[in-house]
Design a protein around this motif. Structure first.
Motif, mmCIF file in Angstrom:
data_model
loop_
_atom_site.group_PDB
_atom_site.id
_atom_site.type_symbol
_atom_site.label_atom_id
_atom_site.label_comp_id
_atom_site.label_asym_id
_atom_site.label_seq_id
_atom_site.Cartn_x
_atom_site.Cartn_y
_atom_site.Cartn_z
ATOM 1 N N LEU A 133 0.815 -1.214 0.000
ATOM 2 C CA LEU A 133 0.000 0.000 0.000
ATOM 3 C C LEU A 133 0.848 1.263 0.000
ATOM 4 C CD1 LEU A 133 -2.710 -1.128 2.539
ATOM 5 C CD2 LEU A 133 -2.982 -0.863 0.084
ATOM 6 N N GLY A 134 2.152 1.094 0.083
ATOM 7 C CA GLY A 134 3.007 2.269 0.061
ATOM 8 C C GLY A 134 3.379 2.721 1.458
ATOM 9 N N PRO A 135 4.678 2.740 1.775
ATOM 10 C CA PRO A 135 5.101 3.128 3.117
ATOM 11 C C PRO A 135 4.961 4.633 3.343
ATOM 12 C CG PRO A 135 7.011 2.801 1.713
ATOM 13 C CD PRO A 135 5.808 2.408 0.895
ATOM 14 N N VAL A 136 4.892 5.008 4.600
ATOM 15 C CA VAL A 136 4.934 6.419 4.971
ATOM 16 C C VAL A 136 6.309 6.968 4.617
ATOM 17 C CG1 VAL A 136 4.958 7.974 6.951
ATOM 18 C CG2 VAL A 136 3.230 6.168 6.806
ATOM 19 N N ALA A 179 -1.460 21.420 1.004
ATOM 20 C CA ALA A 179 -1.494 20.086 0.379
ATOM 21 C C ALA A 179 -2.645 19.945 -0.611
ATOM 22 C CB ALA A 179 -1.612 19.027 1.472
ATOM 23 N N GLY A 180 -3.338 21.056 -0.895
ATOM 24 C CA GLY A 180 -4.433 20.995 -1.857
ATOM 25 C C GLY A 180 -5.736 20.510 -1.260
ATOM 26 N N VAL A 220 -2.463 12.912 5.768
ATOM 27 C CA VAL A 220 -3.177 13.407 4.581
ATOM 28 C C VAL A 220 -2.260 14.219 3.679
ATOM 29 C CG1 VAL A 220 -5.406 13.301 5.743
ATOM 30 C CG2 VAL A 220 -4.133 15.463 5.736
ATOM 31 N N ARG A 221 -1.272 14.892 4.242
ATOM 32 C CA ARG A 221 -0.300 15.592 3.400
ATOM 33 C C ARG A 221 0.570 14.593 2.643
ATOM 34 N NH1 ARG A 221 1.373 20.906 4.414
ATOM 35 N NH2 ARG A 221 3.564 20.240 4.366
ATOM 36 N N GLY A 279 -0.363 11.320 -4.309
ATOM 37 C CA GLY A 279 -1.497 11.259 -5.213
ATOM 38 C C GLY A 279 -2.463 10.147 -4.859
ATOM 39 N N PHE A 280 -2.463 9.738 -3.596
ATOM 40 C CA PHE A 280 -3.323 8.633 -3.157
ATOM 41 C C PHE A 280 -4.706 9.139 -2.783
ATOM 42 C CE2 PHE A 280 -5.159 6.297 0.448
ATOM 43 C CZ PHE A 280 -5.302 5.039 -0.130
ATOM 44 N N ARG A 281 -5.740 8.334 -3.125
ATOM 45 C CA ARG A 281 -7.110 8.592 -2.678
ATOM 46 C C ARG A 281 -7.649 7.346 -1.993
ATOM 47 N NH1 ARG A 281 -10.862 10.514 -7.391
ATOM 48 N NH2 ARG A 281 -12.364 10.462 -5.658
#
Length: 447
Positions: A8-11, A55-56, A134-135, A141-143
């Motif tokens: 899932l992608g590391p921090v 962060a948009g 969340v930043r 680019g994760f949702r």
């Protein structure tokens, strides 16, 4: 066998650095809530809003009272049909007396791998975790699959009338679709002795019943006999309330907690047996008993007294305040008992009242909360937990949102996390914040 890579992608490193910087930065903003409206959360709300906007993520700032600012934002998910999840934390803190502390309580000092200051555990650490996660998603680019609504609230440390109560009453549309929420006071390491590491995840809260007691009498000279002394009547009622032993009333969450904690101690707890001695069992659980002993019954603790203006004058009125708490389903017993304990000479009323909460511990959500902690600490034993006090989850429950306490922290042996809530020298290890970011990120990705 080596651990499988995190698909899932590391921090990233920036998120780990930011959680420390944001915790420290928020602590340096003095948001002391002295009650009665004496607080200004707006500087902290602006701090949060700036970092979301950077962060948009579009923040909405909302106030019932000038300076008592809340921040709400929604991160759209990829599945419009999925229920939304609320993640909330409060920006205010309780007072701190600098003379009592080893470091200034609003310094946000980072020393020897620890962040110091008021709010380090209650709960600017969680606010910082949410911002960092969340930043990190924005950079990646994760949702998430479901909408995530994040809320940073005012006034949790008092009545919540300017915070979550205001949001639930006046801005319910911002929480549309939210069915569950997570916030403070759960998923921290509790060292129960003999190497047993528990992580209590909250699935309930006792109700809040702050009481005002009033006694009326006959004013007069302090040197004369007075059988209608308001102070005497009030003092007697307060003594009865303070000495009262409330009967044990086990709720589903507390029953589950006792059963699981006992099993980890090699004890079978047959709570369906009418003759089972719960108090005796708690005596066998060592330090872990503190996780349940405050939530097996209602409670009533006298906290404030106010009467008179001169030593030789008997006042005509006297007042006292009591911090009352009720287990789920314990309201009727609480009312009847207070009527009896106060007696005919003292009146009582709620000056602040919030309902008790309970959440299922056999739900898919609870299973995911457990799994997220255990993923990052293989030695963890997650257990159900009911909070003795209350959180903003009470107000959000009015919107049909089921709340869980989940602020993950991996803490070293000897670190008394519970004592630091509202305590002197409040602090949080940097490693605990890093653990929290990883766990929170993983849970929110899979929620």
């Amino acid at each position: 066998m080596a651990e499988a890579p995190d698909l899932l992608g590391p921090v990233d490193r920036q998120a780990l650095d930011e959680v420390v910087a944001f915790t420290s930065g928020l602590i340096r903003i003095d948001t002391t809530n002295r009650g009665g409206g004496d607080c200004q959360e707006r500087p902290a709300a602006e701090y949060v809003a700036e970092r979301l906007a950077d962060a948009g993520i579009e923040p909405t700032l909302l106030e019932r009272t000038p300076g008592r600012t809340n921040v709400v934002a929604r991160i759209p998910g990829t599945d419009p049909s999925a229920d939304a999840l609320l993640v909330h934390g409060h920006l205010d803190v309780v007072p701190a007396e600098p003379a009592d502390w080893s470091v200034h309580p609003f310094s946000g000092e980072v020393r020897d791998g620890v962040v110091w200051g008021r709010g380090a555990v209650d709960m600017k650490n969680m606010d910082a975790m949410v911002l960092s996660v969340v930043r990190g998603w924005a950079r990646e680019g994760f949702r998430p699959a479901r909408d995530i609504v994040i809320a940073f609230t005012a006034d949790e440390e008092d009545s919540a009338v300017d915070g979550s109560g205001f949001l639930a009453e006046r801005h319910a549309d911002l929480f549309e679709g939210c069915t569950e929420g997570i916030s403070e006071s759960g998923a921290f390491t509790f060292h129960a002795g003999d190497g047993l590491a528990l992580y209590p995840i909250a699935a309930g809260e006792r109700g809040t019943g702050w009481l005002k007691l009033t006694a009326g009498g006959r004013a007069g000279h302090g040197s004369k006999v007075n059988r209608e002394n308001a102070v005497s009547a009030l003092a007697a009622a307060v003594a009865r309330i303070g000495e009262h032993e409330w009967p044990i009333r086990l709720t589903p969450t507390v029953r589950a907690a006792i059963t699981e904690i006992a099993a980890l101690h090699g004890i079978t707890a047959d709570l369906d047996d009418p003759g089972f001695d719960v108090a005796q069992l708690l005596g066998k659980l060592g330090p872990a008993a503190s996780l349940v002993e405050n939530t097996i019954r209602n409670s009533s603790n006298p906290t404030m007294l106010d009467a008179g203006y001169k030593v030789n004058v008997i006042p005509g009125h006297a007042t006292a305040y009591v911090d009352g708490r009720m287990v789920p389903g314990g309201d009727e017993e609480f009312h009847a008992t207070l009527d009896r304990l106060t007696g005919p000479l003292v009146d009582w009323e709620f000056y602040h009242r919030e309902t008790a909460l309970t959440a299922p511990v056999d739900s898919p959500t609870y299973a995911k909360l457990r799994a997220a902690v255990e993923r990052f600490d293989p030695d963890a034993h997650t257990v159900p937990y009911c909070m003795s006090g209350g959180t903003d989850a009470k107000q959000f429950a009015r919107l049909g949102i089921t709340g869980y306490g989940f602020t993950p922290l991996k803490l070293p042996v000897g670190f008394d996390y519970q004592r630091l809530f509202h305590g002197v020298d409040e602090r949080v290890p940097v490693d605990a914040l890093h653990f929290g970011v990883r766990v929170l990120d993983h849970y929110l990705r899979t929620a």
